[in-house]
Design a protein around this motif. Structure first.
Motif, short mmCIF file in Angstrom:
data_model
loop_
_atom_site.label_atom_id
_atom_site.label_comp_id
_atom_site.label_asym_id
_atom_site.label_seq_id
_atom_site.Cartn_x
_atom_site.Cartn_y
_atom_site.Cartn_z
N UNK A 149 0.84 -1.19 0.00
CA UNK A 149 0.00 0.00 0.00
C UNK A 149 0.88 1.25 0.00
N UNK A 150 0.61 2.16 -0.93
CA UNK A 150 1.38 3.39 -1.01
C UNK A 150 2.42 3.39 -2.10
N UNK A 151 2.64 2.24 -2.75
CA UNK A 151 3.56 2.19 -3.90
C UNK A 151 2.73 2.19 -5.17
N UNK A 152 2.97 3.21 -6.00
CA UNK A 152 2.10 3.46 -7.15
C UNK A 152 2.69 3.05 -8.48
N UNK A 153 3.99 2.77 -8.51
CA UNK A 153 4.57 2.45 -9.81
C UNK A 153 6.02 2.06 -9.68
N UNK A 154 6.61 1.73 -10.82
CA UNK A 154 8.02 1.35 -10.88
C UNK A 154 8.67 2.03 -12.07
#
Length: 287
Positions: A149-154
């Motif tokens: 949760x809280x990681x939106x992309x790479x």
């Protein structure tokens, strides 16, 4: 927020006295957004952040943030520590590097990003660049990271396109952005389903990079292949010496920054390398 399109990780221009050329930085930011970039990155690795003082880093973020506010564009800021990501306010996200040098293993990397996301004030974009960090990650580890949760992309810079890339994009995580960062292979990555890119090469030919993303997203393979081939050649030329030395040389030759200076341990790109890259820069459109 879903990140997509072209984000330009801005260089830090220097003046003849060696100070940060903030006016030139502001112009670069306006030019990128005016030419079709979706958003900007401040203090990414292209900005030489380790060579900047704390005051210089603050000034860079202030300038770029002001431009993004004026143009209603998203800003991502490079931030790798818990204190940095917790302190960010008023930006779209933080770009956080997989821990370099230590090679903590996949479990350690996942735990690191769980800890960062728990304190971050903004969404995180994980910067995966194993040929620089020394830490390869399997598709399984990447999927564990996408579930935090809280990681939106790479920011995906795997060194090319391999079976792991195909496996990730064959079943992409929902509501999660895959942003290409190996500039020369952006086009095939977009063809496989990537959402966009964080692209140092997009300092030049910004509109063409934006057009490449738009063409693949629209299913216009003919236009995308033509653009992709030309931009791959440009990107290879711009990365012929350590980044951002050639890009700075090109921008200086085009009159867009006051000097081509970089700070140690980088050295300026050779004149022949810059000249070779300039041959791939498209001519400005008359208007």
């Amino acid at each position: 927020m879903t990140f997509s399109g072209v984000y330009v990780p801005l260089i830090t221009p220097f003046d003849a006295a060696g100070a940060v050329a903030l006016e030139a930085l502001e112009c670069l930011a306006h030019d990128a957004l005016g030419s079709g970039a979706t958003g900007l990155v401040a203090l990414g690795t292209t900005a030489e952040p380790a060579a900047l003082t704390a005051g210089e880093r603050r000034a860079v973020v202030e300038v770029v943030a002001r431009v993004c506010r004026e143009r209603h564009a998203p800003l991502v800021v490079g931030a790798d520590s818990a204190a940095e990501v917790a302190g960010l306010r008023g930006v779209a996200g933080a770009l956080s590097l997989v821990p370099p040098f230590l090679r903590p293993g996949e479990d350690g990397v996942v735990a690191h990003f769980e800890a960062l996301a728990a304190v971050a004030a903004v969404p995180l974009i994980v910067y995966h660049v194993p040929y620089r960090t020394g830490q390869q990650l399997s598709t399984g580890a990447l999927r564990r990271i996408t579930a935090i949760d809280g990681i939106a992309g790479i920011k995906y810079a795997n060194g090319g396109i391999d079976a792991g890339t195909a496996e990730l994009l064959a079943d992409p995580p929902a509501d999660f952005a895959v942003l290409g960062a190996d500039d020369a292979v952006l086009s095939p990555l977009l063809a496989m389903g990537a959402h966009g890119g964080i692209l140092a090469s997009a300092h030049v030919a910004t509109a063409d990079f934006a057009g490449l993303v738009a063409a693949w997203h629209a299913g216009d393979a003919v236009r995308a292949r033509a653009l992709g081939g030309r931009l791959a050649a440009l990107s290879l030329a711009l990365f012929a010496e350590p980044n951002p030395t050639v890009i700075k040389g090109v921008l200086h030759a085009l009159g867009r920054i006051p000097t081509a200076a970089v700070r140690l341990p980088l050295l300026p790109a050779g004149a022949a390398t810059v000249a070779a890259a300039l041959r791939h820069v498209p001519a400005p459109v008359a208007g």
